[in-house]
Design an enzyme around this catalytic site. Structure first.
Site, PDB file in Angstrom:
ATOM      1  N   ASP A   1       1.036  -1.076   0.180  1.00 20.69           N
ATOM      2  CA  ASP A   1      -0.083  -0.098   0.001  1.00 20.69           C
ATOM      3  C   ASP A   1       0.741   1.208   0.040  1.00 20.69           C
ATOM      4  OD1 ASP A   1      -3.283   0.613   1.038  1.00 20.69           O
ATOM      5  OD2 ASP A   1      -1.752   2.369   1.313  1.00 20.69           O
TER       6      ASP A   1
ATOM      7  N   HIS B   1     -10.719  -4.872  -3.121  1.00 21.98           N
ATOM      8  CA  HIS B   1      -9.176  -5.221  -2.451  1.00 21.98           C
ATOM      9  C   HIS B   1      -9.275  -5.295  -1.070  1.00 21.98           C
ATOM     10  CE1 HIS B   1     -10.033  -0.593  -2.256  1.00 21.98           C
ATOM     11  NE2 HIS B   1      -9.196  -0.758  -1.037  1.00 21.98           N
TER      12      HIS B   1
HETATM   13  P1  AMP Z   1      -9.728   1.950   0.611  1.00 25.83           P
HETATM   14  O1  AMP Z   1      -9.793   2.923   1.387  1.00 25.83           O
HETATM   15  O2  AMP Z   1     -10.141   0.631   1.271  1.00 25.83           O
HETATM   16  O3  AMP Z   1     -10.413   2.119  -0.773  1.00 25.83           O
HETATM   17  O4  AMP Z   1      -8.125   1.632   0.481  1.00 25.83           O
HETATM   18  C1  AMP Z   1      -7.624   2.155  -0.819  1.00 25.83           C
HETATM   19  C2  AMP Z   1      -6.118   2.022  -0.505  1.00 25.83           C
HETATM   20  O5  AMP Z   1      -5.314   2.065  -1.649  1.00 25.83           O
HETATM   21  C3  AMP Z   1      -5.285   2.914   0.432  1.00 25.83           C
HETATM   22  O6  AMP Z   1      -5.074   2.380   1.591  1.00 25.83           O
HETATM   23  C4  AMP Z   1      -4.348   3.700  -0.272  1.00 25.83           C
HETATM   24  O7  AMP Z   1      -3.133   4.021   0.414  1.00 25.83           O
HETATM   25  C5  AMP Z   1      -4.130   2.688  -1.482  1.00 25.83           C
HETATM   26  N1  AMP Z   1      -3.586   3.115  -2.638  1.00 25.83           N
HETATM   27  C6  AMP Z   1      -4.240   4.222  -3.323  1.00 25.83           C
HETATM   28  N2  AMP Z   1      -3.394   4.126  -4.500  1.00 25.83           N
HETATM   29  C7  AMP Z   1      -2.396   3.374  -4.511  1.00 25.83           C
HETATM   30  C8  AMP Z   1      -1.313   3.048  -5.422  1.00 25.83           C
HETATM   31  N3  AMP Z   1      -1.254   3.692  -6.656  1.00 25.83           N
HETATM   32  N4  AMP Z   1      -0.611   2.064  -5.045  1.00 25.83           N
HETATM   33  C9  AMP Z   1      -0.640   1.374  -3.961  1.00 25.83           C
HETATM   34  N5  AMP Z   1      -1.574   1.602  -3.049  1.00 25.83           N
HETATM   35  C10 AMP Z   1      -2.594   2.720  -3.477  1.00 25.83           C
END
Ligand code: AMP
Ligand code: ZN
Length: 136
Positions: free
Chosen positions: A30, A99
């Site tokens: 993440d 995810h």
């Molecule tokens: P959610 O709030 O459950 O939708 O989680 C989305 C997660 O994706 C968050 O923890 C972000 O930090 C992570 N995230 C968003 N964009 C990226 C990216 N490009 N690469 C890795 N993690 C990401």
């Protein structure tokens, strides 16, 4: 899904720090971790959330979570691990491609995956249980 960042990452169009990959999934670090070592598991096939996902994807996802979480426990020497999966904005979802979060936990860390314990009036839990059952 054309403009879905997780579709692009999961399918390798955008490079990522990948910890696990198979035909159906990619697990990556993440980008804004709750704790260092926070991993998210992305199915390669797009679905916005749990409700839209295919059963087979969901069945397999938990097995991959088990394998990756096990490796995280060993590699990171964490004391525990939260598996978190958010559906909808109200639940904290910010990326609308299914995810699963794997968050390593350490004694005394300051991560919050918790809530203030509530309570029910007499009969309220039973009534809600009936409502849910009707919709199964
Ligand atoms: P959610 O709030 O459950 O939708 O989680 C989305 C997660 O994706 C968050 O923890 C972000 O930090 C992570 N995230 C968003 N964009 C990226 C990216 N490009 N690469 C890795 N993690 C990401
Ligand atoms: Zn997607």
């Amino acid at each position: 899904m054309e403009n879905c960042i997780f579709c692009k990452i999961a399918n390798g169009e955008i490079p990522s720090a990948t910890v696990y990959e198979d035909e159906a999934f990619r697990a990556i670090m993440d980008i804004a971790p709750a704790n260092k070592g926070h991993v998210i598991l992305l199915p390669k096939k797009h679905s916005a959330n749990l409700f839209e996902a295919e059963d087979e994807t969901l069945r397999e996802a938990l097995l991959v979570v088990k394998r990756v979480s096990n490796a995280m426990m060993k590699a990171l020497h964490c004391d525990g691990l939260n598996v978190v999966q958010n559906n909808g904005e109200a639940a904290g979802q910010t990326v609308f491609h299914l995810h699963l979060h794997m968050i390593p936990r350490f004694k005394e860390d300051t991560v919050k995956v918790t809530w203030k314990q509530g309570s029910y009036a007499e009969g309220e839990a039973a009534a809600l249980s009936e409502e849910i059952k009707k919709n199964l």
